[in-house]
Design an enzyme around this catalytic site. Structure first.
Site, PDB file in Angstrom:
ATOM      1  N   CYS A  89       0.849  -1.286   0.124  1.00 24.19           N
ATOM      2  CA  CYS A  89      -0.058   0.105   0.138  1.00 24.19           C
ATOM      3  C   CYS A  89       0.989   1.269  -0.248  1.00 24.19           C
ATOM      4  O   CYS A  89       0.525   2.186  -0.238  1.00 24.19           O
ATOM      5  CB  CYS A  89      -1.050   0.118   1.277  1.00 24.19           C
ATOM      6  SG  CYS A  89      -0.054   0.218   2.769  1.00 24.19           S
ATOM      7  N   GLU A 122      -6.176   1.504  -7.882  1.00 22.87           N
ATOM      8  CA  GLU A 122      -5.163   0.465  -7.414  1.00 22.87           C
ATOM      9  C   GLU A 122      -4.704  -0.607  -8.209  1.00 22.87           C
ATOM     10  O   GLU A 122      -5.750  -1.606  -8.050  1.00 22.87           O
ATOM     11  CB  GLU A 122      -5.016   0.358  -5.890  1.00 22.87           C
ATOM     12  CG  GLU A 122      -4.082  -0.059  -5.016  1.00 22.87           C
ATOM     13  CD  GLU A 122      -4.110  -0.446  -3.798  1.00 22.87           C
ATOM     14  OE1 GLU A 122      -2.952  -0.231  -2.927  1.00 22.87           O
ATOM     15  OE2 GLU A 122      -5.059  -0.868  -3.190  1.00 22.87           O
TER      16      GLU A 122
END
Length: 498
Positions: A280, A382
């Site tokens: 992340c 993402e």
């Protein structure tokens, strides 16, 4: 075939009949299975926690810290074993696996200083003969729901602080790579942690919902995708729990015209492609400021990407290994095709990568896009893989606006030699963690980790003093000891009563 079991009350627990496969990402083969549970297994963990937590909370913080000291020593002693297990289930190379463990260990080291972090405040003479003091007390039972990409670090970020302040903790790790979390629980028991203070339960959404709904669990910490983070936050808070839920990211790296491009490219390689981009805090977007900067950066990125070595997780020369599952490989390659369809320039195509002898492994080669625009789905979402996108900015203001306007706000970096530009950028950008010539700005353990916007739901960040605040509640005591003599002294009048 080996089955990874629940770990409850200091011992293995069989659990229900459902199981999930655990793959070796390098070969693509199933290497073991994990038992998947639900409410019955959670109830067993809660019962063990309730039996032990009051006694653990009554242990003075110095003695709790000593357990953390011994745990730290055991992790260091077993580093090679832990890294090998982690690498075999996740696919990240051994060096990255050790880094995963070490960053979790950093928080355990912070937890070794918990006596200082637990100190409250004290005021003498707040009124006539009146003293006021505060104390931090544990919540009771906490729970953590952790992702596949950091099976050692993120659990330790959560349970290290939660347990050190006096809570019991129930961990629900990813079912894709659950062996290291169980091994950590075994090592904590060896370090002297009472049975029942840390349990590990495995499962899918059924277990997650059971945790979020259970009335005896006071707080939940989560790391995962933003959609699930929002779900966890909403359902957990609706059940009266304290919740911190960390979501996804699309971190940007701003490259100013004056940046040291050789150093920036070296940093970007590790940040974008390390651990196959399954982080992340990866850096999947670079934003060169000005066309000349963009062209020079691109010219340096291409040979650096071509020099990357993709290998099995045990290859000491590999820069990164396979992704975690076949489904995730297909998802990443789908995003690459979508980028092509949207009109981005595919400079380096990582699809179809095959490693001799490991043709069924979940490998994705390094990929580079140029001339990506903000309306593209591949920019907005993402990808979570070894895919780097170049988004060109015409000037500094546009470079600040790009990460500031994005739905995610986890991390951002700026590469520059200009102190004023760096200071201005750090102050203005609408992102939770900022790096100045630091590509992955994960704070050290005694600061806190947390993103903004759809990267973080809740009011407290992970670890550091923010972690202590999340896993404790403050009690404030106002005390008065009248002088003797029988008349009781003057009456205490609350200031608002005149």
């Amino acid at each position: 075939m080996d089955i990874v079991k629940h770990y409850v009350g200091g011992a293995a627990l069989e659990g229900g009949a459902r199981t999930g496969d655990i793959f070796d990402p390098s070969s693509g083969k199933v290497q073991r299975q994990v038992t998947l549970g639900g409410l019955p297994e959670l109830e067993a963990a809660v019962a063990a926690a309730k039996a032990e937590q009051p006694g653990w909370a009554a242990v003075n913080p110095q003695r709790r810290a000593r357990v953390m000291f011994r745990f730290k020593e055991l992790i260091e002693r077993n580093m090679e074993e832990l890294a090998r297990i982690l690498s075999s289930e996740h696919g990240k190379v051994i060096a990255d696996a050790k880094g995963d463990i070490q960053r979790g260990l950093d928080v355990i080291e912070f937890a070794c200083g918990i006596p200082h972090a637990m100190k409250g405040e004290y005021t003498i003479g707040a009124g006539p003969g009146i003293d006021v003091y505060s104390m931090r007390q544990p919540l009771g039972i906490g729970a953590g729901i952790t992702p596949f990409n950091f099976p050692a670090m993120i659990p330790m970020w959560m349970f290290g602080v939660a347990i050190a302040v006096g809570n019991a903790f129930i961990l629900k790790p990813s079912e894709r790579d659950p062996s290291v979390p169980v091994r950590l629980a075994e090592l904590l028991k060896e370090a002297g942690l009472p049975d029942g203070i840390l349990s590990v339960v495995h499962g899918d959404k059924e277990m997650v919902d059971a945790i979020l709904d259970h009335p005896d669990i006071a707080a939940v910490s989560f790391v995962g995708s933003s959609d699930i983070a929002q779900y966890v936050y909403g359902r957990g808070t609706a059940a009266g729990k304290r919740v911190q839920a960390m979501g996804g990211a699309k971190n940007h790296g701003i490259v100013m015209p004056d940046a040291d491009l050789d150093q920036a490219v070296s940093d970007i390689m590790g940040a974008a492609y390390g651990s196959a981009g399954e982080r992340c805090m990866a850096l999947p977007v670079v934003v060169p400021v000005g066309e000349d900067t963009a062209d020079r950066l691109r010219d340096k990125l291409i040979p650096a990407i071509e020099a990357l070595r993709v290998g099995v997780s045990t290859d000491p020369e590999a820069h990164y290994g396979p992704v975690v599952t076949a489904a995730h490989k297909a998802k990443i390659e789908g995003y690459i095709q979508q980028g092509v369809n949207e009109g981005a320039e595919l400079v380096v195509d990582g699809r179809g990568f095959r490693l001799q002898g490991y043709e069924d492994g979940f490998f994705v080669g390094p990929t580079l896009f140029d001339r990506v625009t903000t309306d593209m789905v591949t920019y907005r979402e993402e990808i979570f893989g070894p895919v780097l996108q170049i988004v060109r900015a015409k000037d500094f203001d546009e470079a600040v606006a790009l990460p500031s306007r994005h739905q995610y706000g986890n991390g951002v970096a700026i590469f520059t030699r200009n102190g004023h530009a760096a200071r201005e950028f750090a102050a203005r950008v609408n992102v939770g963690m900022v790096g100045v010539n630091v590509p992955i700005p994960v704070p050290v353990s005694y600061h806190s980790f947390g993103g903004w916007k759809r990267s973080g739901f809740g009011d407290h960040n992970q670890h550091g003093m923010e972690g202590v605040r999340f896993w404790t509640k403050v009690k404030t005591v106002t005390g008065r000891w009248p002088d003797g003599g029988g008349d009781g002294g003057s009456a205490f009048v609350i200031p608002t009563m005149g």
